[in-house]
Each structure stands twice: as structure tokens, then as C-alpha cells.
Scaffold this active site. Structure first.
Site, PDB file in Angstrom:
ATOM      1  N   HIS A  76       0.781  -1.113   0.174  1.00  0.00           N
ATOM      2  CA  HIS A  76      -0.288  -0.071  -0.376  1.00  0.00           C
ATOM      3  C   HIS A  76       0.535   1.476   0.145  1.00  0.00           C
ATOM      4  CE1 HIS A  76      -3.924  -2.116   1.277  1.00  0.00           C
ATOM      5  NE2 HIS A  76      -3.700  -2.420   0.626  1.00  0.00           N
ATOM      6  N   HIS A 142      -5.096  -8.795   4.758  1.00  0.00           N
ATOM      7  CA  HIS A 142      -5.591  -7.337   4.815  1.00  0.00           C
ATOM      8  C   HIS A 142      -5.630  -7.415   3.453  1.00  0.00           C
ATOM      9  CE1 HIS A 142      -4.597  -3.316   5.437  1.00  0.00           C
ATOM     10  NE2 HIS A 142      -3.606  -3.071   4.019  1.00  0.00           N
ATOM     11  N   ASP A 164       0.070  -4.117   8.392  1.00  0.00           N
ATOM     12  CA  ASP A 164      -1.365  -3.875   8.788  1.00  0.00           C
ATOM     13  C   ASP A 164      -2.235  -4.632   8.451  1.00  0.00           C
ATOM     14  OD1 ASP A 164      -1.345  -0.941   8.924  1.00  0.00           O
ATOM     15  OD2 ASP A 164      -1.706  -0.817   6.058  1.00  0.00           O
ATOM     16  N   ASP A 196      -0.313  -2.595  14.508  1.00  0.00           N
ATOM     17  CA  ASP A 196      -1.792  -1.747  13.946  1.00  0.00           C
ATOM     18  C   ASP A 196      -2.443  -1.541  14.127  1.00  0.00           C
ATOM     19  OD1 ASP A 196      -2.526  -0.764  11.908  1.00  0.00           O
ATOM     20  OD2 ASP A 196      -3.777  -2.661  10.997  1.00  0.00           O
ATOM     21  N   ASN A 235      -6.577  -2.606  -3.451  1.00  0.00           N
ATOM     22  CA  ASN A 235      -7.452  -3.156  -2.590  1.00  0.00           C
ATOM     23  C   ASN A 235      -7.380  -4.425  -3.542  1.00  0.00           C
ATOM     24  OD1 ASN A 235      -9.245  -5.085  -1.274  1.00  0.00           O
ATOM     25  ND2 ASN A 235     -10.087  -3.264  -0.182  1.00  0.00           N
ATOM     26  N   HIS A 367     -18.239  -3.188   1.182  1.00  0.00           N
ATOM     27  CA  HIS A 367     -17.317  -2.600   2.062  1.00  0.00           C
ATOM     28  C   HIS A 367     -16.660  -3.515   3.542  1.00  0.00           C
ATOM     29  CE1 HIS A 367     -13.519  -1.024   2.703  1.00  0.00           C
ATOM     30  NE2 HIS A 367     -13.386   0.014   3.881  1.00  0.00           N
ATOM     31  N   HIS A 371      -8.235  -3.832   8.302  1.00  0.00           N
ATOM     32  CA  HIS A 371      -7.258  -3.187   9.444  1.00  0.00           C
ATOM     33  C   HIS A 371      -8.829  -4.056  10.231  1.00  0.00           C
ATOM     34  CE1 HIS A 371      -5.108  -0.560   7.880  1.00  0.00           C
ATOM     35  NE2 HIS A 371      -6.198   0.009   7.131  1.00  0.00           N
ATOM     36  N   HIS A 393       0.382   3.206  13.797  1.00  0.00           N
ATOM     37  CA  HIS A 393      -0.660   3.226  12.965  1.00  0.00           C
ATOM     38  C   HIS A 393      -1.451   3.659  13.145  1.00  0.00           C
ATOM     39  CE1 HIS A 393       0.874  -0.316  10.556  1.00  0.00           C
ATOM     40  NE2 HIS A 393       2.091   0.510  10.258  1.00  0.00           N
ATOM     41  N   ASP A 446       5.935  18.432  -4.293  1.00  0.00           N
ATOM     42  CA  ASP A 446       5.262  19.290  -5.408  1.00  0.00           C
ATOM     43  C   ASP A 446       5.858  18.992  -6.829  1.00  0.00           C
ATOM     44  OD1 ASP A 446       4.422  21.205  -6.877  1.00  0.00           O
ATOM     45  OD2 ASP A 446       5.407  22.776  -5.032  1.00  0.00           O
TER      46      ASP A 446
HETATM   47 ZN   LIG Z   1      -1.353   1.350   6.134  1.00  0.00          ZN
HETATM   48 ZN   LIG Z   2      -2.239  -1.277   4.586  1.00  0.00          ZN
END
Ligand SMILES: [Zn+2]
Ligand SMILES: [Zn+2]
Length: 558
Positions: A76, A142, A164, A196, A235, A367, A371, A393, A446
Site C-alpha cells: 500500500h 489485509h 497492517d 496496527d 485493494n 465494504h 484492519h 499506525h 511538489d
Molecule cells: Zn497502512
Molecule cells: Zn495497508
């Protein structure tokens, strides 16, 4: 008696505490430094024009000869997104599972860092020796496959970082977590657990990803027209379920959005996404098939203004437009801060006649979180039975909540360390205490620049966005310093010029007066001239308008 042959062990975060994102944790024993994760964070609203935020790695750069490697827990962005910037300053080997490194490689190729970066694929059977520290890995559940937790055996004891995680008894693709191995690590003894905290305030267990599959199947079965599912490109487990639902209900699937196409390609290539051969169609084919034979997976679940879904909703996407009767599923909950943009997108989707299924109006769960909730977290604590506990986290209140959970399963309250970034916990002879603070911070990125946008640039952007800008142009004579032309005042974003002629005329007079005064006082240095103009004008304008536009004096000599 001091034992010189032993070093102390210290553990701290350079990012990820008291915030969600830019995760980066450091474990140091003597001269060996191990980094876990290198994430990025998306900017807050007041950081105008900033694309991403990464941790300040000054500590690592100053100790570069001691950094043995960066270990990655999963793919991620908040765990790997900082790598292209960080590896440029710190060329160290990176360790990760196959899918994680697959996603990293794509980033490094774009940043032209692929060839110079040593990459080592690990799995749950690997053991890696990094100086005096031995790393091993255990699989966790996860929302992306190939996620691992990390156990670091040091001479002072074992430190475990969960990454996670949640516990999913029926994961997609049968990606079972290594519960046996976790228990084994716990049995051997864990000095300190880093775990986490994202959902530490949520009671119960987090639901299985499989529940989402059932909800999706129902939607795919009952929808009369096209089904469009928006979710995070990262995901992969969710993408798999959309693929499965499309296959089971005889719909062809089009993939929309650059990051989604990318995630699908990499995951398919590496075998983490199973897609039947003729299921996928080109977006151009969407309109050639009957509506009930089509499904679309897309980015934009957060209502991001430029994302594919938002553009589709506004009829601004080149390939596909939302039509009345289409079903749109937002298979993700808004990240805190994104609620408004999500609500706007949902509104627009209704406006064009779509059926919208999203977290607030669906009871059947499109959904579930990746976590662990409180019971998942307690289970991890019970498996590891750590002597010391350091929740990671999460924002401060989540870390607190997680600390309480640890206490409730028997970790001694004085052994729980609630830290901020840079707070080092030091272990020596089995005892732990807070050590000296490590310097941490944010690096704002930036475009292609790294950290070249500081607070002053941000302040300027804020001024510009709120009160506009005023440019004052004056031409002076080289011979006698007299005004030859001007002052001319040009304003943008400050006042509507036609209605404020008088104000600008007065401003003009103020500038002329200031310049004359300077001439009388024999101030001829441009810098002080400019400052005087800026000060006088700023005072006058604030007096009249209560605004502080940015003032840019330009002096020319001819
Ligand atoms: Zn994370
Ligand atoms: Zn994650």
C-alpha cells in the site's frame, strides 16, 4: 557494572504515529539499523499544491553506513509510496514479498531507480541476516495479498511489527494468515510488539472480505443494467471479488482508471489476481454490448475530482458515461477528510439517474475494513504475549485505545509506550525507557521537487489563494533616481478593479509618497525601497479592506 560488549536496542517511528500514513519505523541495535516501510501521505487541504508528503529521513541519511536495509510489510502507498524519493538519498537494499516488490518495481522504473536498487524477494519461510539482527516474516490478512508481519531477533530480544492486519478466517484466494507461526514466535518470547491501531476504537472482529463478495454477487445478479464498481486500486482482494462476480453473472468486465489498470496488470502478471481469459474487455467495447452484460471496475471511490468515476458521473470521461438505470457501487468507505467529495460524487450520480450503493445506504456490506478491530487486536496480543507494547499506525486516540486493549489482556500498564514520531524507546538488559528524541518531520513534495517547498512557499500560496496579489511597477531614472513612469498597480484575485478604482488610485498615491520620502532620506537601495513600499501599501490596504494581498514591487531603472 557496565557491560561494554552489549549495545542497547532502540525502536522509534519516523512517520506513522499520531497520523494515518507515511509509515516508517526504525529498529536499531548497536551499529545496525533496520527500517520497516517507507510510506507517503496525501497532503492536508491547507498544503496548497503539494502532491505528497514523506517522512524526513535526516536521521537515516546521517547514519547511512549503518542502515542494513528497508523491510516492507505490504504494497500500500502509505507503506511503499515514499521509496522513489527516499531511495534517491539512501541507496540500501529493500526486502519484500513478491507482490509488494512487483508494485515497488513499477514505481522505481518510473523514477529511473530500478537498476541501482537491490531488491530481495522474501516469503514466510525466509530468514534474512542484517548485521546482528535476524528478520523473519509471517503472513497476515489485509486488503492486499502478500502482506506480512516482521519478527526481528536482536541480541536484546525479539521485536515484532505486525504491518497492517486483521484476522480473516475465510480470506479471498485462500490467503491464510500464519497463525501457527505467530503463536510460535510468541512462545519463544517477544520483547516488544508494534501493532496496527487503525481500528482500535472499533468493537468486535472485522468482517471477512468474503462478506463483500456475497453482497457484490447479489448486486450483480439483480441489476438490470450495467454495474460500475469503484474501489481502491490497491485493494487487490476487492478487485478479485469484482472479477469473480462478473464471471459468475455473465458480465464482461472493463477496467478504467490508470492506477486500476496498473494494479490489475501487475497482480495478474504475478499471479495474485485470477482472471478468466476472455472476461476483460476494452473500454471501447462497453457500448457495443447489452447493458446487462457489462460490468466496470474503476478508481474514484473517494470522489477525487479527476478520478475516472467522477468524470464518468459528469459525462466528462472519454469512454464511458453513467446512464439512467446503471448501478454504481462505491466499495470503500470515505477516508476521513474525503466525506465531502464522496457526497458530491454520490449526488451527481443520483442526478444522472444511477442507483447508487455506498457505505451510508447499504446494510449488506459492500465494504469491510482491512484492519483488525478490537477483538482482532486482542488476538494478536494474545498470540505474541509481548513484554512491552508500542501501538503504531494511528492517530493519538487510536494509539491510546490500543494501549487500553493491551492492558485488558494483561500487558503491564508501565510497559505500554504511547509514542509520537521520534520518541525512541530504548531496551537494555530487559528494561525499557524513553531515550532521547530523534528529529522527525514532514517533507513536502511538489511535482518533481523534493523538499524544495518549505513553509515560506506554503505561506505564499496560502496568501495568494486567500487575498490575491498586487504587483507594483515603477520605473526610475538612472541619473537622478526620479520616477519616470508609474507606479502602475496590477491586481489579481484581490479586488474587482472596475469597482475599486478609487482604492487603487489611493494606493498609487501611497506608493508615490513612499518613494518620494525614501528619495528625501537618501534611501536608494532597492531592497529597502521595496520593503518600504510593501509595508506602506500593506498597512493601507489592510486598513481599508481587512485583506493582506501579496505585494510584489518591481523597480526598473532606465
Ligand atoms: Zn497502512
Ligand atoms: Zn495497508
Amino acid at each position: 557494572m557496565k557491560n561494554n560488549s552489549r549495545s542497547k536496542l532502540s525502536v522509534f517511528a519516523l512517520g506513522g504515529l499520531d497520523e494515518i500514513g507515511k509509515n516508517m519505523y526504525v529498529v536499531r541495535y548497536g551499529d545496525d539499523i533496520i527500517v520497516i516501510d517507507s510510506g507517503l501521505m496525501f497532503p492536508e487541504e491547507e498544503m496548497l499544491g503539494i502532491d505528497v508528503v514523506i517522512p524526513d529521513i535526516t536521521y537515516l541519511v546521517e547514519n547511512r553506513d549503518k542502515v542494513r536495509g528497508i523491510l516492507l510489510t505490504h504494497g500500500h502507498e502509505d507503506h511503499i509510496g515514499g521509496l522513489p524519493y527516499i531511495l534517491r538519498e539512501l541507496n540500501v537494499p529493500i526486502y519484500g514479498t513478491k507482490l509488494t516488490l512487483g508494485l515497488v518495481e513499477h514505481k522505481l522504473r518510473e523514477a529511473h531507480l530500478l537498476n541501482q536498487t537491490k531488491r530481495i524477494i522474501v516469503n514466510n519461510r525466509s530468514e534474512v541476516t542484517l548485521g546482528s539482527i535476524r528478520a523473519s516474516f509471517f503472513k497476515v490478512n489485509h486488503s492486499i495479498p502478500d502482506s506480512v508481519g516482521i519478527a526481528l531477533e536482536t541480541p536484546e530480544g525479539t521485536v515484532v511489527h505486525t504491518g497492517d492486519f486483521k484476522f480473516d478466517m475465510t480470506p479471498v484466494n485462500s490467503n491464510m494468515a500464519d497463525m501457527h507461526k505467530m503463536a510460535e514466535i510468541g512462545k519463544k518470547g517477544v520483547l516488544c510488539l508494534l501493532s496496527d491501531s487503525t481500528n482500535a476504537e472499533r468493537p468486535g472482529f472485522t468482517g471477512s472480505e468474503r462478506n463483500v463478495g456475497e453482497a457484490l454477487a447479489e448486486i450483480f445478479r439483480t441489476s438490470k443494467q450495467r454495474v460500475i464498481v469503484a474501489t481502491f486500486a490497491s485493494n487487490v482482494s476487492r478487485i478479485q471479488q469484482v472479477v469473480d462476480a462478473a464471471q459468475d453473472h455473465n458480465r464482461k468486465l472493463a477496467v478504467i482508471g490508470r492506477s486500476m489498470v496498473n494494479a490489475v496488470n501487475i497482480s495478474m502478471e504475478l499471479g495474485y489476481l485470477r482472471v478468466p481469459p476472455d472476461l476483460l474487455i476494452d473500454p471501447d467495447e462497453i457500448n457495443r454490448l447489452p447493458a446487462h452484460k457489462v460490468a466496470v471496475i474503476s478508481t474514484g471511490s473517494q470522489g477525487e475530482p479527476m478520478s475516472a468515476l467522477t468524470r464518468m458521473a459528469h459525462g466528462a470521461h472519454r469512454k464511458i458515461e453513467i446512464l439512467p438505470g446503471d448501478t454504481v457501487v462505491l466499495a470503500a468507505t470515505p477516508i476521513p477528510g474525503n466525506e465531502k467529495t464522496v457526497a458530491k460524487t454520490v449526488d451527481q450520480l443520483y442526478r444522472v439517474g444511477a442507483n447508487v450503493i455506498y457505505s451510508a445506504n447499504s446494510s449488506n456490506g459492500v465494504h469491510v475494513s482491512g484492519h483488525g478491530s478490537q477483538e482482532d487486536l486482542k488476538l494478536m496480543l494474545n498470540l505474541m504475549q509481548p513484554k512491552y507494547f508500542l501501538p503504531i499506525h494511528g492517530e493519538h486516540r487510536m494509539l491510546r485505545a490500543h494501549g487500553q486493549l493491551a492492558e485488558s489482556v494483561g500487558v503491564r500498564p508501565e510497559n505500554i509506550f504511547i509514542c509520537d514520531n521520534g520518541d525512541a524507546v530504548e531496551f537494555f538488559g530487559g528494561k525499557a525507557r524513553f531515550g532521547s528524541k530523534i528529529a522527525t518531520g514532514k517533507v513536502l513534495i511538489d511535482g518533481l521537487g523534493i523538499g524544495d517547498v518549505g513553509n515560506i512557499v506554503l505561506r505564499d500560496r496560502k496568501l495568494l489563494s486567500q487575498d490575491g496579489i498586487l504587483v507594483v511597477v515603477v520605473t526610475l531614472s538612472k541619473n537622478n533616481g526620479k520616477i519616470l513612469s508609474g507606479p502602475d498597480i496590477i491586481s489579481r484575485g484581490f479586488v474587482y478593479v472596475r469597482e475599486s478604482e478609487k482604492l487603487l488610485e489611493e494606493a498609487n498615491r501611497i506608493v508615490t509618497q513612499t518613494m518620494e520620502k525614501c528619495a528625501n532620506e537618501r534611501v536608494s537601495e532597492w531592497a529597502s525601497l521595496k520593503t518600504s513600499i510593501r509595508d506602506a501599501l500593506s498597512r493601507f490596504l489592510y486598513d481599508r479592506t481587512r485583506r493582506r494581498p501579496m505585494i510584489l514591487p518591481i523597480i526598473m531603472e532606465v
